[in-house]
Design a protein around this motif. Sequence first.
Motif, PDB file in Angstrom:
ATOM      1  N   TRP A  67      -0.770  -8.384  -4.303  1.00 41.00           N
ATOM      2  CA  TRP A  67      -1.849  -8.620  -3.343  1.00 41.00           C
ATOM      3  C   TRP A  67      -2.554  -9.946  -3.628  1.00 41.00           C
ATOM      4  O   TRP A  67      -2.940 -10.664  -2.716  1.00 41.00           O
ATOM      5  CB  TRP A  67      -2.832  -7.455  -3.393  1.00 41.00           C
ATOM      6  CG  TRP A  67      -3.903  -7.520  -2.350  1.00 41.00           C
ATOM      7  CD1 TRP A  67      -5.209  -7.849  -2.525  1.00 41.00           C
ATOM      8  CD2 TRP A  67      -3.748  -7.282  -0.940  1.00 41.00           C
ATOM      9  NE1 TRP A  67      -5.890  -7.813  -1.329  1.00 41.00           N
ATOM     10  CE2 TRP A  67      -5.006  -7.457  -0.339  1.00 41.00           C
ATOM     11  CE3 TRP A  67      -2.660  -6.909  -0.141  1.00 41.00           C
ATOM     12  CZ2 TRP A  67      -5.222  -7.308   1.023  1.00 41.00           C
ATOM     13  CZ3 TRP A  67      -2.874  -6.747   1.219  1.00 41.00           C
ATOM     14  CH2 TRP A  67      -4.139  -6.941   1.792  1.00 41.00           C
TER      15      TRP A  67
ATOM     16  N   TRP B  96       2.543   1.797  -3.384  1.00 38.45           N
ATOM     17  CA  TRP B  96       1.602   2.237  -4.414  1.00 38.45           C
ATOM     18  C   TRP B  96       1.201   3.691  -4.170  1.00 38.45           C
ATOM     19  O   TRP B  96       1.147   4.494  -5.104  1.00 38.45           O
ATOM     20  CB  TRP B  96       0.373   1.330  -4.424  1.00 38.45           C
ATOM     21  CG  TRP B  96      -0.685   1.810  -5.371  1.00 38.45           C
ATOM     22  CD1 TRP B  96      -0.605   1.847  -6.732  1.00 38.45           C
ATOM     23  CD2 TRP B  96      -1.961   2.357  -5.020  1.00 38.45           C
ATOM     24  NE1 TRP B  96      -1.767   2.373  -7.256  1.00 38.45           N
ATOM     25  CE2 TRP B  96      -2.612   2.693  -6.232  1.00 38.45           C
ATOM     26  CE3 TRP B  96      -2.620   2.579  -3.823  1.00 38.45           C
ATOM     27  CZ2 TRP B  96      -3.896   3.251  -6.253  1.00 38.45           C
ATOM     28  CZ3 TRP B  96      -3.886   3.138  -3.849  1.00 38.45           C
ATOM     29  CH2 TRP B  96      -4.508   3.461  -5.050  1.00 38.45           C
ATOM     30  N   ALA B  97       0.931   4.059  -2.917  1.00 35.30           N
ATOM     31  CA  ALA B  97       0.525   5.427  -2.592  1.00 35.30           C
ATOM     32  C   ALA B  97       1.623   6.423  -2.937  1.00 35.30           C
ATOM     33  O   ALA B  97       1.348   7.559  -3.324  1.00 35.30           O
ATOM     34  CB  ALA B  97       0.163   5.531  -1.111  1.00 35.30           C
TER      35      ALA B  97
ATOM     36  N   SER C  20       2.968   0.562  -9.762  1.00 36.19           N
ATOM     37  CA  SER C  20       1.674   0.844 -10.373  1.00 36.19           C
ATOM     38  C   SER C  20       0.564   0.080  -9.655  1.00 36.19           C
ATOM     39  O   SER C  20       0.820  -0.838  -8.869  1.00 36.19           O
ATOM     40  CB  SER C  20       1.694   0.437 -11.845  1.00 36.19           C
ATOM     41  OG  SER C  20       1.778  -0.982 -11.957  1.00 36.19           O
ATOM     42  N   GLN C  21      -0.670   0.455  -9.956  1.00 41.32           N
ATOM     43  CA  GLN C  21      -1.801  -0.246  -9.360  1.00 41.32           C
ATOM     44  C   GLN C  21      -1.830  -1.704  -9.806  1.00 41.32           C
ATOM     45  O   GLN C  21      -2.111  -2.602  -9.012  1.00 41.32           O
ATOM     46  CB  GLN C  21      -3.113   0.446  -9.751  1.00 41.32           C
ATOM     47  CG  GLN C  21      -4.333  -0.147  -9.068  1.00 41.32           C
ATOM     48  CD  GLN C  21      -5.609   0.625  -9.382  1.00 41.32           C
ATOM     49  OE1 GLN C  21      -5.622   1.464 -10.280  1.00 41.32           O
ATOM     50  NE2 GLN C  21      -6.656   0.346  -8.649  1.00 41.32           N
ATOM     51  N   GLY C  22      -1.510  -1.944 -11.077  1.00 40.84           N
ATOM     52  CA  GLY C  22      -1.480  -3.314 -11.569  1.00 40.84           C
ATOM     53  C   GLY C  22      -0.410  -4.150 -10.897  1.00 40.84           C
ATOM     54  O   GLY C  22      -0.622  -5.331 -10.581  1.00 40.84           O
ATOM     55  N   HIS C  23       0.754  -3.535 -10.674  1.00 39.33           N
ATOM     56  CA  HIS C  23       1.847  -4.208  -9.974  1.00 39.33           C
ATOM     57  C   HIS C  23       1.416  -4.576  -8.554  1.00 39.33           C
ATOM     58  O   HIS C  23       1.612  -5.705  -8.091  1.00 39.33           O
ATOM     59  CB  HIS C  23       3.065  -3.280  -9.954  1.00 39.33           C
ATOM     60  CG  HIS C  23       4.297  -3.880  -9.370  1.00 39.33           C
ATOM     61  ND1 HIS C  23       5.510  -3.233  -9.371  1.00 39.33           N
ATOM     62  CD2 HIS C  23       4.521  -5.067  -8.732  1.00 39.33           C
ATOM     63  CE1 HIS C  23       6.413  -3.982  -8.787  1.00 39.33           C
ATOM     64  NE2 HIS C  23       5.842  -5.098  -8.382  1.00 39.33           N
ATOM     65  N   ALA C  24       0.811  -3.623  -7.865  1.00 37.35           N
ATOM     66  CA  ALA C  24       0.342  -3.865  -6.499  1.00 37.35           C
ATOM     67  C   ALA C  24      -0.709  -4.973  -6.472  1.00 37.35           C
ATOM     68  O   ALA C  24      -0.714  -5.821  -5.571  1.00 37.35           O
ATOM     69  CB  ALA C  24      -0.218  -2.575  -5.902  1.00 37.35           C
ATOM     70  N   ARG C  25      -1.600  -4.983  -7.464  1.00 38.80           N
ATOM     71  CA  ARG C  25      -2.651  -5.990  -7.506  1.00 38.80           C
ATOM     72  C   ARG C  25      -2.077  -7.393  -7.664  1.00 38.80           C
ATOM     73  O   ARG C  25      -2.547  -8.342  -7.013  1.00 38.80           O
ATOM     74  CB  ARG C  25      -3.619  -5.661  -8.654  1.00 38.80           C
ATOM     75  CG  ARG C  25      -4.650  -6.739  -8.966  1.00 38.80           C
ATOM     76  CD  ARG C  25      -5.457  -7.125  -7.747  1.00 38.80           C
ATOM     77  NE  ARG C  25      -6.201  -6.000  -7.194  1.00 38.80           N
ATOM     78  CZ  ARG C  25      -6.905  -6.076  -6.073  1.00 38.80           C
ATOM     79  NH1 ARG C  25      -6.921  -7.198  -5.362  1.00 38.80           N
ATOM     80  NH2 ARG C  25      -7.558  -5.020  -5.626  1.00 38.80           N
TER      81      ARG C  25
ATOM     82  N   GLU D 126       0.813  -1.215   0.000  1.00 39.29           N
ATOM     83  CA  GLU D 126       0.000   0.000   0.000  1.00 39.29           C
ATOM     84  C   GLU D 126       0.845   1.264   0.000  1.00 39.29           C
ATOM     85  O   GLU D 126       0.589   2.201  -0.760  1.00 39.29           O
ATOM     86  CB  GLU D 126      -0.954   0.005   1.193  1.00 39.29           C
ATOM     87  CG  GLU D 126      -1.906   1.197   1.196  1.00 39.29           C
ATOM     88  CD  GLU D 126      -2.907   1.142   2.342  1.00 39.29           C
ATOM     89  OE1 GLU D 126      -3.684   2.106   2.472  1.00 39.29           O
ATOM     90  OE2 GLU D 126      -2.918   0.151   3.100  1.00 39.29           O
TER      91      GLU D 126
END
Length: 352
Positions: A119, A105-106, A111-116, A102
């Motif tokens: 997760w 990403w913040a 990136s959001q895709g990387h974080a997803r 988190e």
Amino acid sequence: AFLKDQEDRTVSPRSVFVARERELAQLDAHLATALDGHGRVVFVTGEAGCGKTAVMAEFTRRAQEAHTEVVVASGNCNAYSGVGDPYLPFREVMGMLTGDVESRWAAGLISQGHARRLWDILPEAVQALVDRAPDLIDVFVAGKELVSRAMMAAPGGAAWLEELKELTTRRQAGAVDLKQSHLMGQYANVLQSLAAGRLLLITLDDLQWADVASIGLLFHLGRKFAGSRVLLVGAYRPEEVARGRDGERHPLQKVLSEFKITFGDIWIDLSAVGESEGREFVDALLDTEPNRLGEGFRQALFRQTRGHPLFTIELLRGMQERGSLVWEEERAWVEGSTLDWRTLPARVEGVI
């Protein structure tokens, strides 16, 4: 090569990457080998400011874009605390593999895709820890925080979550065996377990500052990757390693020699840039934004920087801030009346 925070005059910073296509192609070849199940360790080398971090970032971005099964985790060594902070880069890697994403990403670091992707593998990573690497909890990943993330990932409960809670409670209640050989073996177990269903791409930056325990773990893992879909890309400054540490041979030196015997030529040297490549970098950098900067300016910029990424970027940034380069109403950079080639950018002076 570089990642440059460009200020869109009215919106927000964005990243632009230019040059280094040959080096990226070399990394792609190693990625293809790892995708076929022949994991390995690769090193990106070069002096300070030559673009090692940027090349790794662009490589991981492209790898995730091209392959949905690639999951990336990274760790960094620290010039001040790294040598005395055991397993620092590998703790960061394990944190990312267990959902600690988190804050990165913040901050715009991933990136959001990387974080997803990270997760999504949290349940599998927790199961691997419970089954094959229980001693890593509270050494490589904080148990309390891991339980909190796991509860967010499984709000309705799950068998693996209950196993994690029970294991964490047991570990808090009594002593555990923390022999280095056990920790290394269990770390490898987690990576191999996760790599069974995907390719793990791990990057470690500034290895010249790695602590001895991390270097030992790097060596142990490198020997385990041969039959796994794991690619580890490490970056370091050769001049720092050659200088040694505390009057003795740098601990990374022996590991590098062993990897050379095992894997052969696995080095990508960013310092080996010819004059034509340096000039190509200067032109590519300038042309990332509209400009009317002629051949005379381009030649002068190249003579001043020889195409060194950090020096070139910071010199241009300094010129923009001082008004030596002016953004005209026609929305293009032009030479200002106060053009000055003599002022050394602060970041370049700091590196020197």
